[in-house]
Design a protein around this motif. Structure first.
Motif, short mmCIF file in Angstrom:
data_model
loop_
_atom_site.label_atom_id
_atom_site.label_comp_id
_atom_site.label_asym_id
_atom_site.label_seq_id
_atom_site.Cartn_x
_atom_site.Cartn_y
_atom_site.Cartn_z
N MET A 128 86.61 72.74 31.02
CA MET A 128 86.38 72.10 32.39
C MET A 128 87.29 72.72 33.32
N LEU A 129 88.63 72.35 32.97
CA LEU A 129 89.67 72.70 33.81
C LEU A 129 89.87 74.23 34.13
N ALA A 130 89.54 75.14 33.19
CA ALA A 130 89.49 76.49 33.31
C ALA A 130 88.39 76.65 34.26
N ALA A 131 87.11 76.13 34.17
CA ALA A 131 86.07 76.48 34.93
C ALA A 131 86.39 76.18 36.35
N LYS A 152 80.75 66.82 28.68
CA LYS A 152 80.72 66.04 29.80
C LYS A 152 82.04 65.28 29.80
N ASP A 153 82.66 64.90 31.09
CA ASP A 153 83.76 64.32 31.35
C ASP A 153 83.09 62.70 31.56
N ARG A 154 84.05 61.93 31.87
CA ARG A 154 83.47 60.51 32.33
C ARG A 154 82.62 60.35 33.32
N ASP A 155 82.69 61.44 34.45
CA ASP A 155 81.79 61.36 35.55
C ASP A 155 80.56 62.02 35.17
N GLY A 156 80.42 62.79 34.24
CA GLY A 156 79.29 63.37 33.87
C GLY A 156 79.30 64.89 34.30
N SER A 157 80.46 65.27 34.62
CA SER A 157 80.64 66.74 35.12
C SER A 157 80.67 67.58 33.98
N THR A 158 80.21 68.90 33.95
CA THR A 158 80.27 69.65 32.71
C THR A 158 81.08 71.12 33.48
N ALA A 159 81.30 72.12 32.52
CA ALA A 159 82.19 73.21 32.88
C ALA A 159 81.28 73.90 34.03
N LEU A 160 79.92 74.01 33.88
CA LEU A 160 79.01 74.55 34.70
C LEU A 160 79.20 73.98 36.04
N ILE A 161 79.07 72.70 36.24
CA ILE A 161 78.94 72.04 37.44
C ILE A 161 80.23 72.15 38.29
N LEU A 162 81.31 72.12 37.43
CA LEU A 162 82.55 72.50 37.93
C LEU A 162 82.87 73.66 38.59
N ALA A 163 82.35 74.89 37.91
CA ALA A 163 82.21 76.09 38.31
C ALA A 163 81.45 76.50 39.36
N GLN A 165 80.17 74.15 41.61
CA GLN A 165 81.00 73.42 42.88
C GLN A 165 81.88 74.16 43.70
N GLU A 166 82.64 75.06 42.95
CA GLU A 166 83.92 75.89 43.53
C GLU A 166 83.41 77.23 43.82
N ALA A 198 77.55 73.01 48.68
CA ALA A 198 78.90 73.39 49.06
C ALA A 198 78.57 74.78 49.82
N GLY A 199 77.18 75.16 49.88
CA GLY A 199 77.02 76.32 50.63
C GLY A 199 77.34 77.82 49.95
N HIS A 200 77.50 77.93 48.67
CA HIS A 200 77.82 78.82 47.94
C HIS A 200 76.31 79.66 47.53
N GLU A 201 76.14 80.65 48.36
CA GLU A 201 75.03 81.24 48.34
C GLU A 201 74.85 82.12 47.22
N SER A 202 75.97 82.84 47.01
CA SER A 202 75.90 83.97 45.47
C SER A 202 75.81 82.84 44.42
N THR A 203 76.36 81.65 44.37
CA THR A 203 76.34 80.89 43.15
C THR A 203 75.06 80.56 42.97
N VAL A 204 74.40 79.89 44.24
CA VAL A 204 72.90 79.66 44.15
C VAL A 204 71.98 80.68 43.59
N ALA A 205 72.19 81.90 44.01
CA ALA A 205 71.35 83.24 43.64
C ALA A 205 71.57 83.17 42.09
N GLU A 206 72.81 82.79 41.58
CA GLU A 206 73.06 83.25 40.04
C GLU A 206 72.19 82.08 39.48
#
Length: 293
Positions: A128-131, A152-163, A165-166, A198-206
């Motif tokens: 998750m940290l690397a992501a 998942k972490d305690r809040d429910g985040s996964t590596a994919l969600i964190l990547a 989001q950024e 977050a407005g990440h168009e290329s990520t949304v496309a992926e």
């Protein structure tokens, strides 16, 4: 431990010859470049306690990992330093290496048996940290070592969600290639929802290309389209509409993407939504936005 701080092999040899015992390696600071291979070997040979901690709870191996000192880390690993030593907040040498992007040290630790799926007290894993940091090299090493891609972490985040989001597209591709689930959500927010917000168009496309559910809703009924509208991300709105996002899908409070756009200031987004909803004829749209001219 002045000799340790200086990294002076001659001083160390002199003290060792006087039978002074070294109980701690915690005064070493590999991050500041004080360990040389020769000095490290002498210090290990002197019978130091490899698991001694400094005031912050870090061992010499943690410090070497944090500082990205591969030679020092290798020396300590070969001397049987604990690669899974747990310090403050549940951190380990592997977390220290990942946090500062030292993928070679991370690979060294993983090869020596570092637990790829150990988590901090908040449930976050090294993957998750690397992501979150967008570190493809380290994430790949962790996955090769068997890290659980959908943990998942305690809040429910996964590596994919964190990547997502950024906006780390390369990391998103790596995680999807490793079988990351598109459906898992943090408090209802999927990877697509957070990327859209977050407005990440290329990520949304992926994510859309990988089959993300475009109308998946959060716990409050909000969708990726609603959040993109609220944040004024016109490009993302167009992407989601092209993928079949429903304009009139209501949230728990009754709001829709269209009603949110009507309250906003972006006429182009409102026009896109009205066109997609087919609730207004093209002629009426022209009249509404162009005054018929």
């Amino acid at each position: 431990m002045v000799a340790s701080h200086l990294g002076n092999v001659d001083i160390l040899s002199m003290l060792h010859s006087q039978h002074l015992k070294y109980e701690s390696m915690s005064s070493l600071s590999p991050k500041m470049g004080f360990i040389s291979p020769g000095f490290g070997c002498r210090l290990v040979d002197a019978g130091c306690n490899l698991e001694a901690e400094n005031a912050a709870g870090a061992t010499a191996l943690v410090a070497a990992a944090e500082g990205g000192q591969l030679e020092a880390a290798t020396l300590l690993v070969e001397a049987k330093a604990d690669v899974n030593h747990v310090g403050a907040m549940g951190s380990t040498p592997l977390f220290a290496a990942v946090q500062d992007g030292h993928h070679e040290v991370a690979r060294c630790l993983l090869k020596a048996g570092a637990a790829a799926d150990h988590v901090l007290v908040n449930g976050a894993s090294s993957l998750m940290l690397a992501a979150q940091l967008g570190d493809v090299e380290t994430a790949s090493a962790l996955l090769e070592a068997g890290a659980e891609v959908d943990k998942k972490d305690r809040d429910g985040s996964t590596a994919l969600i964190l990547a997502a989001q950024e906006g780390h597209d390369a990391l998103v591709r790596v995680l999807l290639g490793a079988g990351a689930s598109l459906d898992l959500a943090r408090q209802g927010s999927s990877a697509l929802v957070v990327a859209a917000q977050a407005g990440h168009e290329s990520t949304v496309a992926e994510l859309l290309a990988a089959g993300a559910a475009v109308n998946q809703a959060r716990d409050d009924g909000g969708t990726a389209l609603m959040l993109a509208v609220q944040e004024g991300h016109r490009g993302v709105v167009e992407q989601l509409l092209s993928a079949g996002a429903r304009v009139q899908q209501p949230a728990a409070n009754g709001a829709t993407a269209l009603s949110l756009a009507a309250r906003g200031q972006d006429e182009e987004i409102l026009r896109c939504l009205l066109e997609a909803s087919k609730a207004v004829s093209p002629e009426d749209l022209d009249e509404l936005f162009d005054g018929g001219g």
